[in-house]
Design a protein around this motif. Structure first.
Motif, short mmCIF file in Angstrom:
data_model
loop_
_atom_site.label_atom_id
_atom_site.label_comp_id
_atom_site.label_asym_id
_atom_site.label_seq_id
_atom_site.Cartn_x
_atom_site.Cartn_y
_atom_site.Cartn_z
N TYR A 1 47.61 29.84 33.38
CA TYR A 1 47.03 29.88 32.03
C TYR A 1 46.96 31.33 31.60
CZ TYR A 1 44.17 28.94 27.96
OH TYR A 1 43.72 28.84 26.66
N ALA A 2 47.42 31.63 30.38
CA ALA A 2 47.55 33.01 29.90
C ALA A 2 46.51 33.33 28.84
CB ALA A 2 48.95 33.24 29.35
N PHE A 3 45.99 34.56 28.90
CA PHE A 3 45.09 35.11 27.90
C PHE A 3 45.73 36.36 27.30
CE2 PHE A 3 42.53 33.00 31.07
CZ PHE A 3 41.59 32.28 30.35
N ASN A 4 45.56 36.58 26.00
CA ASN A 4 45.97 37.84 25.39
C ASN A 4 44.87 38.86 25.57
OD1 ASN A 4 48.47 37.00 24.40
ND2 ASN A 4 47.56 36.17 22.53
N ILE A 5 45.22 40.07 26.02
CA ILE A 5 44.22 41.14 26.15
C ILE A 5 44.64 42.38 25.39
CG2 ILE A 5 43.39 40.33 28.38
CD1 ILE A 5 45.04 42.51 29.71
N GLU B 1 55.47 46.64 18.83
CA GLU B 1 54.35 46.04 18.16
C GLU B 1 54.10 44.61 18.62
OE1 GLU B 1 52.03 47.26 15.71
OE2 GLU B 1 52.77 49.00 16.79
N THR B 2 55.18 43.85 18.92
CA THR B 2 54.98 42.44 19.24
C THR B 2 54.65 42.21 20.70
OG1 THR B 2 57.37 42.17 19.60
CG2 THR B 2 56.52 41.70 17.40
N TRP B 3 54.98 43.16 21.58
CA TRP B 3 54.63 42.97 22.99
C TRP B 3 53.16 43.25 23.19
CZ3 TRP B 3 52.49 45.59 27.09
CH2 TRP B 3 52.62 44.96 28.33
N ARG B 4 52.48 42.32 23.87
CA ARG B 4 51.05 42.49 24.13
C ARG B 4 50.79 42.17 25.59
NH1 ARG B 4 47.54 39.27 19.86
NH2 ARG B 4 45.92 40.59 20.78
N PRO B 5 49.98 42.99 26.28
CA PRO B 5 49.67 42.70 27.68
C PRO B 5 48.86 41.42 27.80
CG PRO B 5 48.29 44.49 26.84
CD PRO B 5 49.32 44.22 25.79
N GLY B 6 49.04 40.76 28.93
CA GLY B 6 48.35 39.49 29.15
C GLY B 6 47.59 39.47 30.45
N LEU B 7 46.65 38.56 30.53
CA LEU B 7 45.92 38.26 31.76
C LEU B 7 46.21 36.81 32.09
CD1 LEU B 7 43.72 38.83 33.95
CD2 LEU B 7 42.03 38.03 32.29
N TYR B 8 46.56 36.54 33.35
CA TYR B 8 46.98 35.20 33.76
C TYR B 8 46.12 34.73 34.94
CZ TYR B 8 51.07 37.11 31.38
OH TYR B 8 51.91 37.72 30.47
N LEU B 9 45.59 33.53 34.83
CA LEU B 9 44.89 32.88 35.93
C LEU B 9 45.77 31.73 36.41
CD1 LEU B 9 41.19 32.76 34.68
CD2 LEU B 9 42.29 34.45 36.16
N LYS B 10 45.89 31.58 37.73
CA LYS B 10 46.82 30.57 38.23
C LYS B 10 46.38 30.06 39.59
CE LYS B 10 49.73 34.56 39.38
NZ LYS B 10 51.04 35.20 39.16
N THR B 11 46.91 28.90 39.94
CA THR B 11 46.68 28.32 41.26
C THR B 11 47.99 27.77 41.78
OG1 THR B 11 45.28 26.79 42.54
CG2 THR B 11 46.05 26.02 40.38
N ASN B 12 48.18 27.87 43.09
CA ASN B 12 49.43 27.48 43.73
C ASN B 12 49.33 26.04 44.22
OD1 ASN B 12 51.78 27.26 45.20
ND2 ASN B 12 51.19 28.72 46.79
N ALA B 13 50.15 25.16 43.65
CA ALA B 13 50.10 23.74 44.01
C ALA B 13 50.53 23.51 45.45
CB ALA B 13 51.00 22.94 43.07
N VAL B 14 51.39 24.37 46.00
CA VAL B 14 51.80 24.22 47.40
C VAL B 14 50.60 24.44 48.32
CG1 VAL B 14 53.30 25.13 49.22
CG2 VAL B 14 54.16 24.92 46.89
N GLY B 15 49.80 25.48 48.04
CA GLY B 15 48.59 25.72 48.82
C GLY B 15 47.60 24.57 48.71
N LEU B 16 47.40 24.07 47.51
CA LEU B 16 46.50 22.94 47.32
C LEU B 16 46.99 21.72 48.08
CD1 LEU B 16 45.73 23.24 43.50
CD2 LEU B 16 44.33 24.05 45.41
#
Length: 221
Positions: free
Chosen positions: A209-213, A39-54
């Motif tokens: 950054y994480a979003f709950n879906i 019940e407590t586990w929920r799938p997530g969507l994550y947006l991210k950027t790599n500081a090494v690439g930047l």
């Protein structure tokens, strides 16, 4: 003698009943723990950027989605179309590196901690490091193809877990079909070749950054 036997039988039955009751209670606790974990586990969507690439002037963005508990899919995209201060230094690329990840821990309400991954790589490139030659994929439409494995770690860094840091490193093998030109303006073609390249193909220090879906009713982050 009969009284002693009756007492022994009664005592035995009491011990059996107590043991069965204890096992039932333990099974109920385990069931509740498993139920609560689901019940407590929920799938997530994550947006991210790599500081090494930047840090090397390669714009990048990645999206990751939880497929199931312990499994996720990450798809990063890298893009660079400029020179490093002069025409003879450049790392121009358009690259994708989708990766299936297995998360080692299932003790939290989301996929965090250590992970291992298997990725596929596809990259167009035009590279020069101020030497005698510039190298690009053959005729501009023969991208590097390959894949590899990676390992890493992700952890929350904000109170509610929306912000995370992710560290990973990976290695792979790629098939290259390339053209090598003289590293001057409108330089002549020097050679065309094919080779197998292998080595480190990812090094990430990512801001996430994480979003709950997941459906409502579970425990949020």
């Amino acid at each position: 003698m009969c009284f002693k036997r009756v007492c022994a039988v009664i005592t035995f039955l009491i011990l059996v009943a107590f043991t069965c009751r204890s096992q039932d209670n333990r099974a109920e606790v385990d069931f509740r723990a498993d139920y609560n974990a689901v019940e407590t586990w929920r799938p997530g969507l994550y947006l991210k950027t790599n500081a090494v690439g930047l840090g090397i002037a390669v714009a990048n963005m990645a999206a990751e989605v939880d497929l199931a508990k312990r499994w996720s899919l990450s798809v990063p995209v890298y893009y660079s179309a400029w020179n490093y201060f002069k025409p003879t230094m450049k790392f121009r690329t358009l690259a994708l590196q989708p990766e299936i990840r297995f998360w080692c821990s299932d003790n939290s309400g989301c996929n965090d901690g250590w992970f291992t991954g298997v990725h596929f790589g596809l990259a167009w490139y035009n590279v020069a490091f101020d030497g005698d030659f510039r190298t690009q994929d053959h005729r501009g439409h023969s991208p590097a193809l390959g894949g590899g494995v990676a390992t890493g770690y992700r952890l929350p860094v904000s109170r509610r877990g929306r912000w995370r840091l992710e560290f990973s490193i990976g290695a792979g093998v790629y098939r290259l079909h390339y053209d090598k030109f003289r590293n001057v303006r409108d330089g002549l073609l020097h050679e065309t070749g094919r080779k197998i390249w292998y080595g480190v193909d990812q090094a990430n220090v990512s801001i996430v950054y994480a979003f709950n879906i997941g459906r409502k009713g579970g425990q949020g982050r």
